[in-house]
Design a protein around this motif. Structure first.
Motif, PDB file in Angstrom:
ATOM      1  N   ASP B 277      69.506   7.547  83.180  1.00 12.54           N
ATOM      2  CA  ASP B 277      69.882   8.878  84.124  1.00 12.54           C
ATOM      3  C   ASP B 277      70.291   9.977  83.338  1.00 12.54           C
ATOM      4  O   ASP B 277      69.792  11.199  83.692  1.00 12.54           O
ATOM      5  CB  ASP B 277      70.576   8.465  85.380  1.00 12.54           C
ATOM      6  CG  ASP B 277      69.804   7.562  86.447  1.00 12.54           C
ATOM      7  OD1 ASP B 277      68.554   7.569  86.236  1.00 12.54           O
ATOM      8  OD2 ASP B 277      70.626   7.028  87.214  1.00 12.54           O
ATOM      9  N   GLU B 278      71.219   9.813  82.704  1.00 12.64           N
ATOM     10  CA  GLU B 278      71.804  10.885  81.795  1.00 12.64           C
ATOM     11  C   GLU B 278      70.726  11.581  80.831  1.00 12.64           C
ATOM     12  O   GLU B 278      70.905  12.680  80.056  1.00 12.64           O
ATOM     13  CB  GLU B 278      72.910  10.399  80.995  1.00 12.64           C
ATOM     14  CG  GLU B 278      74.177   9.977  81.629  1.00 12.64           C
ATOM     15  CD  GLU B 278      75.213   9.321  80.606  1.00 12.64           C
ATOM     16  OE1 GLU B 278      76.143  10.249  80.323  1.00 12.64           O
ATOM     17  OE2 GLU B 278      75.215   8.358  80.360  1.00 12.64           O
ATOM     18  N   LEU B 279      69.787  10.802  80.594  1.00 11.17           N
ATOM     19  CA  LEU B 279      68.542  11.247  79.628  1.00 11.17           C
ATOM     20  C   LEU B 279      67.327  11.929  80.292  1.00 11.17           C
ATOM     21  O   LEU B 279      66.427  12.259  79.883  1.00 11.17           O
ATOM     22  CB  LEU B 279      68.211  10.243  78.718  1.00 11.17           C
ATOM     23  CG  LEU B 279      69.197   9.969  77.755  1.00 11.17           C
ATOM     24  CD1 LEU B 279      68.982   8.473  76.944  1.00 11.17           C
ATOM     25  CD2 LEU B 279      69.554  11.016  76.807  1.00 11.17           C
ATOM     26  N   ALA B 280      67.342  11.769  81.626  1.00  7.39           N
ATOM     27  CA  ALA B 280      66.333  12.265  82.619  1.00  7.39           C
ATOM     28  C   ALA B 280      64.916  11.472  82.025  1.00  7.39           C
ATOM     29  O   ALA B 280      63.970  12.057  82.015  1.00  7.39           O
ATOM     30  CB  ALA B 280      66.114  13.673  82.544  1.00  7.39           C
ATOM     31  N   ASP B 282      63.222   9.426  83.561  1.00 11.03           N
ATOM     32  CA  ASP B 282      62.159   9.404  84.633  1.00 11.03           C
ATOM     33  C   ASP B 282      61.215  10.573  84.501  1.00 11.03           C
ATOM     34  O   ASP B 282      60.241  10.686  85.211  1.00 11.03           O
ATOM     35  CB  ASP B 282      62.839   9.309  85.957  1.00 11.03           C
ATOM     36  CG  ASP B 282      63.811  10.643  85.993  1.00 11.03           C
ATOM     37  OD1 ASP B 282      64.454  10.975  85.306  1.00 11.03           O
ATOM     38  OD2 ASP B 282      63.781  11.186  87.407  1.00 11.03           O
ATOM     39  N   LEU B 283      61.539  11.610  83.788  1.00 14.29           N
ATOM     40  CA  LEU B 283      60.611  12.467  83.742  1.00 14.29           C
ATOM     41  C   LEU B 283      59.383  12.393  82.717  1.00 14.29           C
ATOM     42  O   LEU B 283      58.612  13.101  82.726  1.00 14.29           O
ATOM     43  CB  LEU B 283      61.155  14.206  83.388  1.00 14.29           C
ATOM     44  CG  LEU B 283      62.093  14.775  84.173  1.00 14.29           C
ATOM     45  CD1 LEU B 283      62.766  16.052  83.744  1.00 14.29           C
ATOM     46  CD2 LEU B 283      61.465  14.890  85.487  1.00 14.29           C
TER      47      LEU B 283
END
Lengths: 670, 296, 193
Positions: B277-280, B282-283
């Motif tokens: 999540d801290e690295l996004a 999911d994008l």
């Protein structure tokens, strides 16, 4: 010395066809010369160096009672000797001639500035006249020539040169730094275009060299120091510690009937294994070794870098007592009249062209490695195999211009001259030896310029070699099969190519051997921009150098194939034998001379002299400097330095140089 | 702390913000502080802009360099395309008076002057440089080793080529990014034609997408052959080409690869313990989960 | 000079077009201009094919970098600038790394593209990038999905670039306007529609 009289100078301006007249107003230069002080005659001619041109000089000397001559023409390197001779024929001392270079230093570089070039030519003539007015008679000195020669490098060039010199009755020292003579040619399997077995035609020469009573063969030896000058070179050689005695050396130590007989018993017991550099490390050797069975001299060598001095070899040698593990380098001095350098070539380190993967991909090899692999006496007994798996390759790509004709700075700008032809030969060899083999030659141009070379190209194409006109862009290895993918464009088909082959042979560029630079510097020989040794003149003196008495043979002067190498070696041998057969040489009389009355004996000049030509001696109870004329090169270092102005530089005297400077700066005014 | 002006470019902040976040956090753990370079623009895109008029490209890139000159900091960046513009223009202008004068004539209109007082670095080369960080320091910063993963490296073109205008040496068989990957505990894997272009550069991605993807597809075939768990790179534009490109390849050519593509800073973030999540992550267009499952 | 056929039939004339290369096809100034813009010695090409052999675009298209080098050497301006293959170079610089004549073929392509652009021959996507940079400072500007993601990461919604500091966009506009590029881009794009 002729009695002092008023200077009467004749000036001759050369047109050199249109070389000079095309960009300089020769007529104007001549008319200008007539206005100069001391000039009593000026003329011009189409080619002053021609017979009528020279006659013009000799006639004018007599007719106008000249004391000196000036020719405004080309570089003194070309025609100074010609016009000195003409001056002499006219009845003057030949050193009463001065040359003004209005071609190389003028018309050729100022082609588009006729007016400026003409003015510059007038300056040059004025300066030359100023010097000519002060020139003195000089008498060249003759020195005897040592009846011996040295050849450095024992490849085919050095061997041929040594044989020619030896056969001409001249004592010849053949110096080779490796343990055997033979050089690169002994590593080759066959030679193009005749397909002679290289060893078969070379070994008789090697044997001849070993037997020739005038040749003193010194292998495992390097040149350490060179002193002296043409006719009288004193050369110090470093005989490297070989660890093995010849029968003669053994006898000198009181070992009767001993010394190395090449039996090889020592090799059997030696525990140290190393790569054999003769086989490009594709075969092993021991710490005591010979490169191959046909070495000359047939004498083993201890590699002291890897020898562990276990002594097993000494034991095995037994009563012959040929092995001395405590041997040290030895310095030997010899005196020779002339020398020939024949130091050959190495391959350019082709791994620096990273795109071809040499030393990264096992099945990418160099042309010389191919020679060893296809050679019956090589590490595989002549069976060409892939280093990765020992399989016989069927499809083989030959990469031409690998590092040659390359202006990137990684590679060589020149054509290496023999790679096209040996690659054709390689193609033939695999067709001949491997059923169903398919060679591909990837090339930019096939340069088959020699006698029967184009015919050889025709033959190999007829035998089935495929030629793809494209320089190889890069090579990739299939990590599983270790096959290679060669990428380029077939520029004639205009399509990129991914050529999968079993083996790639890089026809690597060549470069001077390591150490060639050191040798050439010892002998005072320059190198050209490309790193090869510099000949005296590329066309008219390709064997000579600018150091009198030193000559070049073979690839050390520039890439050449075996016929050209041998031809140059014979040329160099002939040139090197001339001073020896004449028995004496004339030295240009540009010596320093000491005016003992002015010399304070300070000795500063003695240390400055780069040629060790000066010494302090006792005369009339005081110390003064003395010049050994034969050693003096007339460089002027001492003369320029002497605080008392006691040193007189013949032909470049202070008044002469000052007159030249004045003539330039004052524009001819006194 | 070594401080640098952080030049972001376009794709990292505007498409893969995880790269930006990761770079700032990971670098700080190895002694590098990235300061915002306020007002920076597109580098500008060397393909699109340079192809139209190199002079505008010089001037626009120089403007970005001047912003850092005003901060008196060297530039660090994380994109090969940006490296091409910013590093190369800085290099050219330092050594070419004529071009430099031309650029300054334009910059004068906006009260700027290019001085040539700073240098430009890719963050990856700073990581590798033992004087700044070095592989050991990277290794020491790892708290969650990427064990049992096979990672392939795509170097990208504009970082190291043309070789003569750069300082990285061998552009045929480089291994230094592999060293950085190995420092994370992963196993770097070699694949055929590693140094081939991703296919996106020179404006080709926009000009002829199919052509561009066909090059990418060749790389994908070679990557698939060696069974890599992920592909890493140091260029968000290459990342875009591999990541979104895989979806486009599926759409246009009907071939699905599903190879996770991660910027080296994202990998480093994971190895230093940052969460997906801290690295996004999911994008990313290609699902990164299979890779994350191996390491989390 | 190429022979005019005057057959009055365009398709026949196209089919039978004079294919000779005539020396007056050469425009020496073109070679010089390419060398000046590309800062490389294009005229030294000896057509070895290393460039095409290195090219990732060559195996999948008719693009041959070597042919463009030949056109540079011979000054075949029209042929070079109107060939759409000119735009297939990915500028990977592999050819530049390997060229044995130390030429940068990639920069020859870049120079030719610059010269084509002077004739308004430019792919539309290139011009759209120009427009985007002119208005936002970015070739690939921010969007809402990304803004949300940025905030989740603890970053500002707008990066500290021209997005976060739009006052800097004036400077960018001034540079692009200095060359009149925005107006040209608008014009070419509107004409193409």
């Amino acid at each position: 010395m002729a009695e002092k009289k008023e200077a009467r100078i004749g000036v001759f301006v050369c047109h050199c066809g249109t070389n000079i007249a095309g960009s300089i107003d020769v007529e104007a230069v001549k008319e200008y010369a007539r206005t100069l002080p001391n000039v009593v005659h000026a003329d011009d001619y189409q080619y002053v160096c021609s017979t009528p041109g020279q006659t013009m000089i000799t006639d004018a000397i007599k007719e106008h009672d000249l004391t000196g001559t000036v020719v405004a023409a080309c570089s003194p390197r070309l025609h100074e000797p010609t016009f000195r001779m003409a001056t002499k024929v006219g009845g003057l001392n030949p050193f009463r001639f001065e040359m003004a270079n209005i071609r190389e230093q003028n018309s050729w570089v100022h082609m588009h500035d006729r007016e400026g070039a003409t003015e510059k030519a007038k300056d040059a003539v004025r300066i030359a006249v100023a010097k000519a007015s002060l020139l003195e008679d000089l008498i060249p000195k003759s020195v005897p020539v040592e009846h011996a020669a040295m050849v450095v490098g024992g490849g085919v060039a050095g061997m041929q040169a040594a044989l020619d010199l030896g056969n001409a009755g001249i004592k010849t020292y053949l110096i080779e730094r490796s343990p055997t003579i033979g050089g690169r040619m002994s590593q080759l399997d066959k030679t193009f275009p005749t397909l002679d077995c290289s060893q078969c035609i070379l070994t008789p020469k090697m044997v001849d060299v070993g037997r020739n009573e005038n040749i003193e063969l010194m292998t495992y030896t390097e040149v350490a120091e060179v002193e002296g000058y043409i006719g009288n070179f004193e050369i110090t050689l470093r005989k490297k510690a070989r660890g093995v005695l010849t029968p003669d050396e053994a006898e000198a130590r009181g070992i009767v009937g001993g010394g190395c007989n090449g039996c090889g018993d020592c090799v059997e017991v030696c525990p140290v294994i190393k790569g054999n550099e003769f086989e490009f490390e594709m075969a092993p050797r021991k710490a005591i070794y010979i490169y191959h069975p046909q070495v000359v001299p047939n004498l083993y060598t201890v590699d002291f870098n890897t020898c562990i001095k276990c002594g097993l070899c000494v034991e095995a040698c037994g009563e012959k007592k040929a092995i001395d593990l405590e041997m040290v380098d030895e310095l030997i001095k010899v005196k020779v009249g002339t020398a020939i350098l024949a130091t050959g070539y190495d391959l350019f380190p082709i791994e620096n062209k990273t795109e071809w993967g040499y030393k990264k991909y096992e099945n990418v090899i160099t042309g010389l490695e191919f020679e060893r692999l296809i050679c019956a006496s090589g590490p595989t007994g002549g069976h060409l195999v892939r280093p990765s798996d020992g399989e016989t390759p069927k499809k083989v790509a030959f990469v031409l211009c690998a590092g040659s004709r390359d202006n990137t700075g990684v590679g060589k700008p020149y054509c290496s001259r023999f790679c096209c032809m040996y690659s054709l030969k390689h193609a033939h060899q695999i067709i001949e030896k491997i059923p169903g083999a398919q060679p591909y030659l990837l090339y930019m141009d096939i340069r088959s310029f020699g006698k029967m070379y184009e015919e050889f190209y025709y033959r190999i194409q007829d035998e089935g070699a495929k030629f793809i006109r494209g320089r190889v862009a890069n090579i990739l290895e299939d990590p599983v099969t270790k096959n290679l993918h060669v990428f380029t464009e077939d520029t004639l088909l205009q399509r990129p190519i991914d050529l999968e082959v079993d083996m790639v042979v890089l026809a690597s560029a060549v470069q001077p051997t390591t150490g060639a630079d050191a040798v050439r510097k010892l002998f005072g020989v320059s190198c050209s921009q490309d790193g090869w040794m510099l000949e005296a003149h590329p066309k008219l003196n390709p064997c000579g150098t600018t150091t009198a008495g030193v000559f070049l043979a073979g690839v050390c002067q520039g890439p050449k194939d075996i016929p050209d190498t041998v031809a140059q070696a014979e040329g160099a041998a002939s040139a090197a034998s001339i001073p020896i057969h004449r028995g004496e040489v004339e030295l240009e009389p540009y010596f320093a001379q000491c005016n003992e009355e002015l010399c304070a004996g300070c000795g500063m000049c003695v240390n400055l002299c780069p040629y060790s030509a000066l010494a302090l001696v006792e005369k009339d109870g005081r110390k003064v400097m003395e010049v050994t004329e034969a050693k003096c090169k007339g460089c002027g270092t001492c003369g320029g330095f002497c605080p008392g102005g006691a040193i007189h530089m013949q032909h470049f005297t202070t008044p002469q140089i000052v007159a030249q400077i004045d003539a330039f700066l004052l524009g001819g005014e006194q | 702390m070594h401080e640098y002006a952080f030049f972001l470019g376009c794709i990292a902040p505007n498409r893969y913000p995880g790269c930006e976040a990761a770079s700032i956090k990971t670098s700080e753990k190895v002694g590098i502080k990235l300061l915002p370079l306020e007002g920076a623009s597109c580098c500008p895109a060397p393909g699109a802009f340079g192809s139209i008029d190199l002079n505008i490209w010089y001037a626009m890139a120089a403007r970005n360099v001047v912003l850092a000159e005003q901060m008196d900091r060297d530039i660090a960046l994380i994109c090969n395309g940006c490296y091409k513009s910013i590093y190369e223009v800085n290099h050219i202008l330092k050594h070419n008076d004529e071009l430099r004068d031309g650029v300054n004539e334009v910059l004068k209109e906006i009260d700027m002057e290019y001085k040539g007082s700073i240098d430009v670095w890719h963050l990856a080369e700073l990581y590798y440089d033992p004087k700044i960080c070095g592989v050991d320091k990277i290794r020491e910063s790892v708290t969650r080793p990427l064990s049992d993963t096979k990672i392939a490296v795509h170097y990208g073109c504009h970082l190291m080529k043309p070789r003569k205008e750069r300082h990285f040496g061998d552009t045929d068989h480089p291994m230094w990014i592999e060293e950085l990957v190995a420092a994370l505990g992963a196993e770097p894997v070699q694949y055929r034609n590693k140094m081939q272009c991703c296919g996106a550069g020179g404006g080709v991605r926009g000009f002829d997408l199919e052509h561009s993807l066909d090059i990418t597809n060749e790389k994908m075939i070679n990557l698939q052959e060696v069974g890599a768990d992920a592909l890493t790179e140091v260029c968000p534009f290459c990342q875009l080409q591999y990541d979104r490109g895989q979806i486009e390849i599926e759409e246009k050519f009907g071939i699905k690869y599903g190879l996770p593509v991660l910027h080296y800073n994202e990998l480093l973030g994971l190895a230093q313990g940052m969460s997906p999540d801290e690295l996004a992550l999911d994008l990313h267009a290609v699902d990164v989960t299979p890779f994350l499952e191996k390491i989390l | 000079m190429a022979m005019e056929k005057n057959y009055g039939n365009p398709s026949l004339e196209a089919k039978l077009k004079d294919r000779y290369y005539y020396s007056d096809d050469t425009n020496r100034d073109f070679t010089k201009e390419v060398e000046k813009i590309g800062r490389t010695i294009a005229h030294m090409c000896y057509q070895c094919g290393t460039c095409t052999g290195s090219c990732p675009s060559a195996p999948r298209s008719s693009y041959r970098i070597r042919l463009f080098m030949r056109r540079a050497v011979l000054g075949l301006e029209d042929e070079a600038l109107t060939d759409p293959d000119l735009w297939l170079c990915t500028t990977c610089y592999s050819c530049t790394d390997r060229c044995p004549r130390d030429i940068a073929p990639t920069d020859v392509i870049m120079a030719m593209r610059n010269l084509a652009a002077r004739r308004d021959i430019v792919p539309r996507n290139f011009l759209k990038t120009v427009q985007a940079i002119y208005t936002t400072g970015h070739g690939v500007p921010n969007n809402d999905v990304n803004r949300a993601a940025r905030v989740k990461l603890g970053l500002e919604a707008e990066p500290p670039t021209t997005h976060g500091f739009p006052e800097y966009i004036e400077g960018i506009k001034a540079i692009i306007d200095h060359y009149g590029l925005k107006d040209r881009a608008d014009k070419i794009l509107s004409e193409g529609e």
